[in-house]
Design a protein around this motif. Structure first.
Motif, short mmCIF file in Angstrom:
data_model
loop_
_atom_site.label_atom_id
_atom_site.label_comp_id
_atom_site.label_asym_id
_atom_site.label_seq_id
_atom_site.Cartn_x
_atom_site.Cartn_y
_atom_site.Cartn_z
N GLN A 177 0.84 -1.20 0.00
CA GLN A 177 0.00 0.00 0.00
C GLN A 177 0.87 1.25 0.00
O GLN A 177 1.92 1.28 0.66
N THR A 178 0.40 2.28 -0.71
CA THR A 178 0.95 3.62 -0.58
C THR A 178 -0.18 4.53 -0.14
O THR A 178 -1.27 4.53 -0.74
N ARG A 179 0.07 5.32 0.91
CA ARG A 179 -0.96 6.21 1.47
C ARG A 179 -0.42 7.64 1.49
O ARG A 179 0.73 7.87 1.88
N LEU A 180 -1.25 8.57 1.08
CA LEU A 180 -0.91 9.99 1.17
C LEU A 180 -1.88 10.64 2.14
O LEU A 180 -3.10 10.63 1.91
N ASN A 181 -1.34 11.14 3.24
CA ASN A 181 -2.16 11.72 4.31
C ASN A 181 -3.23 10.74 4.78
O ASN A 181 -4.37 11.11 5.06
N GLY A 182 -2.85 9.46 4.84
CA GLY A 182 -3.74 8.43 5.34
C GLY A 182 -4.67 7.82 4.31
O GLY A 182 -5.31 6.79 4.58
N LYS A 183 -4.75 8.40 3.13
CA LYS A 183 -5.64 7.88 2.09
C LYS A 183 -4.88 6.88 1.22
O LYS A 183 -3.81 7.17 0.71
N VAL A 184 -5.47 5.68 1.04
CA VAL A 184 -4.83 4.65 0.22
C VAL A 184 -4.95 5.02 -1.25
O VAL A 184 -6.05 5.15 -1.79
N LEU A 185 -3.79 5.18 -1.91
CA LEU A 185 -3.77 5.53 -3.32
C LEU A 185 -3.19 4.40 -4.18
O LEU A 185 -3.46 4.36 -5.39
N GLN A 186 -2.41 3.55 -3.60
CA GLN A 186 -1.91 2.36 -4.31
C GLN A 186 -2.16 1.14 -3.42
O GLN A 186 -1.87 1.18 -2.22
N GLU A 187 -2.66 0.08 -4.02
CA GLU A 187 -2.85 -1.17 -3.28
C GLU A 187 -2.68 -2.33 -4.27
O GLU A 187 -3.34 -2.37 -5.30
N ALA A 188 -1.77 -3.23 -3.95
CA ALA A 188 -1.47 -4.34 -4.85
C ALA A 188 -0.84 -5.46 -4.04
O ALA A 188 -0.80 -5.42 -2.81
N ASN A 189 -0.34 -6.47 -4.75
CA ASN A 189 0.34 -7.59 -4.12
C ASN A 189 1.61 -7.87 -4.90
O ASN A 189 1.62 -7.80 -6.13
N THR A 190 2.68 -8.16 -4.20
CA THR A 190 3.96 -8.38 -4.87
C THR A 190 3.93 -9.58 -5.83
O THR A 190 4.77 -9.68 -6.71
N ARG A 191 2.97 -10.47 -5.66
CA ARG A 191 2.86 -11.59 -6.61
C ARG A 191 2.45 -11.12 -8.00
O ARG A 191 2.59 -11.85 -8.98
N ASP A 192 1.95 -9.87 -8.09
CA ASP A 192 1.47 -9.34 -9.36
C ASP A 192 2.56 -8.70 -10.20
O ASP A 192 2.29 -8.18 -11.28
N MET A 193 3.80 -8.70 -9.72
CA MET A 193 4.88 -8.13 -10.52
C MET A 193 5.05 -8.93 -11.81
O MET A 193 4.99 -10.16 -11.81
N ILE A 194 5.24 -8.24 -12.92
CA ILE A 194 5.46 -8.91 -14.21
C ILE A 194 6.75 -9.73 -14.14
O ILE A 194 6.78 -10.90 -14.56
#
Length: 284
Positions: free
Chosen positions: A203-220
């Motif tokens: 997850q990446t959060r800016l001021n507490g808001k989730v802006l990125q959410e993924a799983n490392t298994r999804d890397m190409i």
């Protein structure tokens, strides 16, 4: 183990975290940097564990002045477009070979330290990423043996100055403004995580808001593939890092766009690896 670099009495030292406490390994006779410890090979990490077991004094985690886990990697290789959804949001075809560029140590800070938005741009974007730290040297490493060369993992915020990044086909300018990215907080050994750090929530959060959410298994291109490919042009050395790419949700692709500004706080978190947090300030 969870190793970290921090300032103690004005000097960089190496520590090992146990819960909410830190053991000063340098005080126990070990090197002052993870760089030097990794160059000692498996015995270096083993000596860290022995020193921690013998230590009788500990420091509180609170109030620590963090440094980036690796102080001076010979190579810092960043990976672009390593998630299908991120490639799509930027109108790129998913790559068939890793998109690689370099990032200089002057371009990042440690956990808790401010990211600097340069005055020449307002397009200061965030990118949460996994970091692969090389622990064993090698060249032409096979994918089957690649994980044997991984010393550990960490986190990165690949702060990007978007208008400079896209001034040309080469991304170097937008990815290397001083103090625009962050690296840390810790170096986590592979035994603490699934093989290849796969299956971990990011997850990446800016001021507490989730802006990125993924799983490392999804890397190409997974960790083993990246280590193998990066070892082809040059020998990888202990302490080299590979910054493994970001998922969808970056600010420049949003409508309306979202960029970091002074007063913001950006957090990158990967399950089991840690939480990297930095305030944003304006540069001169």
């Amino acid at each position: 183990m969870r190793l970290l670099a921090f300032q103690n009495k004005g000097q960089p030292v190496l520590g090992l975290r146990l819960g909410q406490e830190i053991i000063n390994l340098t005080e126990q006779g070990l090197p002052a940097t993870l760089d030097e410890l990794l160059r000692a090979g498996p015995e270096g990490l083993a000596s860290a564990k022995r020193a921690a077991d013998k230590a009788r004094t500990r420091l509180p985690l609170a109030g620590l002045q963090w440094l980036a886990p690796v102080q001076a990697p010979a190579k810092a290789i960043a990976v672009g477009l390593n998630y299908v959804d991120h490639a799509a949001e930027g109108n790129f075809e998913p790559p068939k070979y890793p998109v690689l560029f370099h990032r200089f140590p002057s371009s990042w800070v440690g956990h808790g330290q401010p990211l600097v938005r340069p005055h020449v741009s307002t397009q200061f974007d965030y990118e949460g990423e996994l970091v692969i730290v090389i622990g064993k040297a090698g060249r032409y490493i096979s994918k089957e043996k690649a994980l044997d060369h991984v010393g550990g993992y960490s986190l990165f915020n690949d702060g990007s100055i978007r208008d400079y990044q896209f001034k040309s086909a080469q991304w170097m300018m937008g990815k290397n403004f001083d103090n625009s990215g962050s690296f840390g907080p810790e170096f986590v050994t592979p035994d603490e995580l699934p093989a290849g750090a796969s299956g971990l929530k990011l997850q990446t959060r800016l001021n507490g808001k989730v802006l990125q959410e993924a799983n490392t298994r999804d890397m190409i291109f997974d960790v083993a593939t990246l280590v193998s490919v990066c070892s082809e042009p040059f020998a990888l050395q202990p302490g080299d890092i590979i910054i493994a790419g970001t998922p969808a949700g970056v600010g420049f692709a949003r409508k309306p766009q979202v960029f970091m500004k002074a007063g913001d706080v950006c957090e990158v978190e990967i399950e089991g690896v840690g939480l990297l947090s930095n305030p944003i300030v304006d540069g001169d």
